[in-house]
Motif scaffolding. Structure first.
Motif, PDB file in Angstrom:
ATOM      1  N   GLU A  82      -4.159   4.434  -7.217  1.00 31.09           N
ATOM      2  CA  GLU A  82      -2.985   2.897  -5.683  1.00 31.09           C
ATOM      3  C   GLU A  82      -4.089   2.785  -4.960  1.00 31.09           C
ATOM      4  N   ARG A  83      -3.661   1.667  -4.667  1.00 35.83           N
ATOM      5  CA  ARG A  83      -3.791   0.888  -3.300  1.00 35.83           C
ATOM      6  C   ARG A  83      -3.424   1.906  -2.144  1.00 35.83           C
ATOM      7  N   ALA A  84      -4.052   3.113  -1.712  1.00 31.85           N
ATOM      8  CA  ALA A  84      -3.133   4.187  -1.231  1.00 31.85           C
ATOM      9  C   ALA A  84      -4.208   4.443   0.687  1.00 31.85           C
ATOM     10  N   VAL A  85      -3.450   5.071   1.517  1.00 30.93           N
ATOM     11  CA  VAL A  85      -3.672   5.046   2.499  1.00 30.93           C
ATOM     12  C   VAL A  85      -2.994   6.525   2.596  1.00 30.93           C
ATOM     13  N   ALA A  86      -4.355   7.710   3.654  1.00 31.21           N
ATOM     14  CA  ALA A  86      -3.871   8.610   3.900  1.00 31.21           C
ATOM     15  C   ALA A  86      -4.223   8.658   4.908  1.00 31.21           C
ATOM     16  N   LEU A  87      -3.587   9.782   5.596  1.00 33.15           N
ATOM     17  CA  LEU A  87      -2.971   9.560   6.898  1.00 33.15           C
ATOM     18  C   LEU A  87      -3.348  11.383   7.391  1.00 33.15           C
ATOM     19  N   SER A  88      -4.431  11.980   8.216  1.00 33.95           N
ATOM     20  CA  SER A  88      -4.250  12.917   8.416  1.00 33.95           C
ATOM     21  C   SER A  88      -4.142  13.019  10.144  1.00 33.95           C
ATOM     22  N   GLU A  89      -3.750  14.634  10.193  1.00 33.42           N
ATOM     23  CA  GLU A  89      -3.630  15.167  11.775  1.00 33.42           C
ATOM     24  C   GLU A  89      -3.970  16.699  11.224  1.00 33.42           C
ATOM     25  N   GLY A 129       5.336   1.046  10.194  1.00 33.42           N
ATOM     26  CA  GLY A 129       5.486   0.201   9.333  1.00 33.42           C
ATOM     27  C   GLY A 129       6.040  -0.629   8.378  1.00 33.42           C
ATOM     28  N   GLY A 130       6.622   0.597   7.872  1.00 30.17           N
ATOM     29  CA  GLY A 130       8.180  -0.016   6.873  1.00 30.17           C
ATOM     30  C   GLY A 130       8.105   0.424   5.939  1.00 30.17           C
ATOM     31  N   HIS A 131       7.283   1.774   6.206  1.00 31.88           N
ATOM     32  CA  HIS A 131       6.851   2.791   4.683  1.00 31.88           C
ATOM     33  C   HIS A 131       7.877   4.064   4.557  1.00 31.88           C
ATOM     34  N   SER A 132       7.594   4.031   3.445  1.00 31.46           N
ATOM     35  CA  SER A 132       8.384   5.570   3.190  1.00 31.46           C
ATOM     36  C   SER A 132       7.364   6.442   2.752  1.00 31.46           C
ATOM     37  N   PRO A 133       6.902   7.112   4.148  1.00 25.92           N
ATOM     38  CA  PRO A 133       5.405   8.017   4.314  1.00 25.92           C
ATOM     39  C   PRO A 133       5.451   8.873   1.892  1.00 25.92           C
ATOM     40  N   ARG A 134       4.396   9.513   1.974  1.00 24.38           N
ATOM     41  CA  ARG A 134       4.500  10.781   1.105  1.00 24.38           C
ATOM     42  C   ARG A 134       3.762  11.826   1.815  1.00 24.38           C
ATOM     43  N   GLY A 135       4.241  13.340   1.306  1.00 20.84           N
ATOM     44  CA  GLY A 135       3.426  14.391   1.998  1.00 20.84           C
ATOM     45  C   GLY A 135       1.802  13.716   1.196  1.00 20.84           C
ATOM     46  N   LEU A 136       1.016  14.820   2.045  1.00 23.93           N
ATOM     47  CA  LEU A 136      -0.677  14.542   1.255  1.00 23.93           C
ATOM     48  C   LEU A 136      -0.935  15.747  -0.420  1.00 23.93           C
ATOM     49  N   ASP A 137       0.589  16.597  -0.319  1.00 19.38           N
ATOM     50  CA  ASP A 137       0.117  16.919  -1.766  1.00 19.38           C
ATOM     51  C   ASP A 137       0.562  16.858  -2.803  1.00 19.38           C
ATOM     52  N   GLN A 138       1.026  15.165  -2.619  1.00 12.89           N
ATOM     53  CA  GLN A 138       0.875  14.352  -3.696  1.00 12.89           C
ATOM     54  C   GLN A 138       0.229  13.291  -4.060  1.00 12.89           C
ATOM     55  N   VAL A 146       1.185  -1.486   0.216  1.00 16.22           N
ATOM     56  CA  VAL A 146       0.064  -0.450   0.368  1.00 16.22           C
ATOM     57  C   VAL A 146       0.594   1.233  -0.462  1.00 16.22           C
ATOM     58  N   SER A 147       0.436   2.183  -0.554  1.00 14.10           N
ATOM     59  CA  SER A 147       1.150   3.518  -0.380  1.00 14.10           C
ATOM     60  C   SER A 147       0.864   4.209   0.816  1.00 14.10           C
ATOM     61  N   VAL A 148       1.000   5.004   1.256  1.00 12.99           N
ATOM     62  CA  VAL A 148       1.432   5.874   2.411  1.00 12.99           C
ATOM     63  C   VAL A 148       1.478   7.534   2.571  1.00 12.99           C
ATOM     64  N   PHE A 149       0.750   8.081   2.026  1.00 10.30           N
ATOM     65  CA  PHE A 149       0.345   9.285   2.720  1.00 10.30           C
ATOM     66  C   PHE A 149      -0.029   9.862   3.967  1.00 10.30           C
ATOM     67  N   ALA A 150       0.854  11.393   4.614  1.00 17.78           N
ATOM     68  CA  ALA A 150       1.361  10.877   5.912  1.00 17.78           C
ATOM     69  C   ALA A 150       0.850  12.733   6.513  1.00 17.78           C
ATOM     70  N   GLU A 151       0.569  13.387   7.269  1.00 17.80           N
ATOM     71  CA  GLU A 151       0.665  14.899   7.125  1.00 17.80           C
ATOM     72  C   GLU A 151       0.586  14.806   9.210  1.00 17.80           C
ATOM     73  N   GLY A 152       1.205  14.971   9.783  1.00 20.02           N
ATOM     74  CA  GLY A 152       1.817  14.879  10.808  1.00 20.02           C
ATOM     75  C   GLY A 152       2.432  13.789  12.086  1.00 20.02           C
ATOM     76  N   LEU A 153       2.716  14.330  12.990  1.00 19.84           N
ATOM     77  CA  LEU A 153       4.225  13.890  13.611  1.00 19.84           C
ATOM     78  C   LEU A 153       3.461  12.464  13.685  1.00 19.84           C
ATOM     79  N   LEU A 154       2.598  11.630  13.947  1.00 15.41           N
ATOM     80  CA  LEU A 154       2.161  10.156  14.408  1.00 15.41           C
ATOM     81  C   LEU A 154       2.018   9.342  13.411  1.00 15.41           C
ATOM     82  N   ALA A 155       1.151  10.194  11.906  1.00 16.34           N
ATOM     83  CA  ALA A 155       1.026  10.110  11.272  1.00 16.34           C
ATOM     84  C   ALA A 155       2.518   9.462  10.643  1.00 16.34           C
ATOM     85  N   GLU A 156       3.321  10.102  10.361  1.00 19.71           N
ATOM     86  CA  GLU A 156       4.717  10.214   9.469  1.00 19.71           C
ATOM     87  C   GLU A 156       5.300   9.065  10.500  1.00 19.71           C
TER      88      GLU A 156
END
Length: 339
Positions: A252-259, A236-245, A220-230
């Motif tokens: 894609e099969r993706a999860v976005a985490l935003s604080e 979890g073994g991911h290199s998170p991208r920013g929400l701007d991406q 899964v692709s992970v997009f994260a915003e915030g310290l907890l999310a990143e």
């Protein structure tokens, strides 16, 4: 393909709409809400919701936040961590109230002074570090055997109701007192006291947890915003991208985490909450809507966890022919159960 968006604070914690909500234009979010099947979910902290989404076990906010801390060493497997955040105590109507350090405007000299003083005080209990004037950590030498309250739950409330509990609660109360003495003696706090300005005069412990043994990486692709999310993504073994991406990868099969909305909703900051909604409209809700309309993804989940009450789970499937489903008003985000 599916998309999953986790947005703590998406729900406004009052039954009355904040001023200006009726003028807010969020067509993508309204479209998604109007087509969603809605279910109530049990109360959940953001860190629990994030770790669940990525298939991780609970590990405490301290571990997640430390892993997301820019430039700081990440927790190693098996290490036990505790948030140890500078805060401010003040008297109001014969009660001692706690505020976090966000309003103190502390800079690098203050951070260095606090870190040096507190390292010595806390050395018997673990290794203290203060990578940011508002955020500290204690890598514990042993389990605390205490129960702590999250800083956000205590801020603005009488601190006497939230002191450490459990087998070693009294011991940690004494540790807090030792930290307060060390902070009180710092020159910058003495200057603040003389000028009748709020002081960084206490330390608040919370969020204890143990770093996981190994990362779980999935496809899964992970997009994260915030310290907890990143931090959650990295553990979890991911290199998170920013929400701007996110818009470039919404097929894609993706999860976005935003604080982004969490603190604004928690503290009733309507202006910041609505500004956050507008930012998320562009970053995630519009790309998700277009991906569903063009059937590049088959389903979307929007999870809105809430700490102290039921959250909501919105499930939207790709049904371009469902012309009878109309956009929902943004008042659908109000907490109708609030007093």
């Amino acid at each position: 393909m599916s998309l999953q968006l986790l947005v703590p604070g998406l729900l406004w914690p009052h039954r009355d709409a904040p001023p200006g909500l009726d003028h807010l234009q969020l067509p993508a979010l309204s479209w998604l809400l109007g087509r969603a099947r809605v279910q109530a979910t049990p109360s959940s902290t953001p860190e629990h919701a994030f770790t669940t989404a990525l298939g991780l076990g609970d590990m405490g906010a301290a571990v997640l936040r430390r892993a997301g801390e820019p430039g700081a060493a990440a927790p190693q497997p098996g290490e036990r961590w505790l948030c140890a955040d500078p805060a401010s105590l003040r008297f109001a109507r014969d009660q001692m109230l706690l505020a976090d350090a966000s309003g103190l405007e502390l800079g690098e000299p203050e951070r260095l002074a606090m870190e040096l003083a507190l390292k010595e005080v806390l050395a018997p209990h673990g290794e203290f570090s203060l990578p940011h004037p508002q955020r500290g950590y204690l890598r514990l030498a042993a389990p605390s055997e205490a129960i702590f309250s999250a800083l956000d739950d205590v801020a603005g409330r009488p601190v006497a109701f939230f002191l450490p509990e459990g087998d070693k609660g009294l011991r940690w109360g004494r540790i807090i007192n030792e930290a307060q003495i060390a902070l009180h003696e710092l020159p910058f706090n003495q200057s603040r006291k003389s000028a009748h300005r709020p002081e960084a005069n206490t330390l608040w412990f919370w969020g204890e947890g143990v770093a996981p043994a190994a990362a779980i990486n999935t496809d899964v692709s992970v997009f994260a915003e915030g310290l907890l999310a990143e931090g959650c993504a990295r553990l979890g073994g991911h290199s998170p991208r920013g929400l701007d991406q996110f818009a470039s990868h919404a097929d894609e099969r993706a999860v976005a985490l935003s604080e982004r909305l969490d603190r604004a909703a928690l503290f009733g900051d309507a202006e910041a909450w609505m500004a956050g909604l507008e930012a998320l409209e562009t970053a995630v809700f519009e790309p998700a809507m277009h991906a569903l309309r063009k059937r590049r993804v088959s389903e979307l989940e929007i999870i809105a966890p809430e700490r102290h009450r039921e959250g909501r789970h919105y499930h939207v499937t790709a049904r371009p022919w469902a012309f009878w489903l109309k956009p929902a008003p943004l008042t659908a985000l109000l907490d109708t159960a609030a007093p």
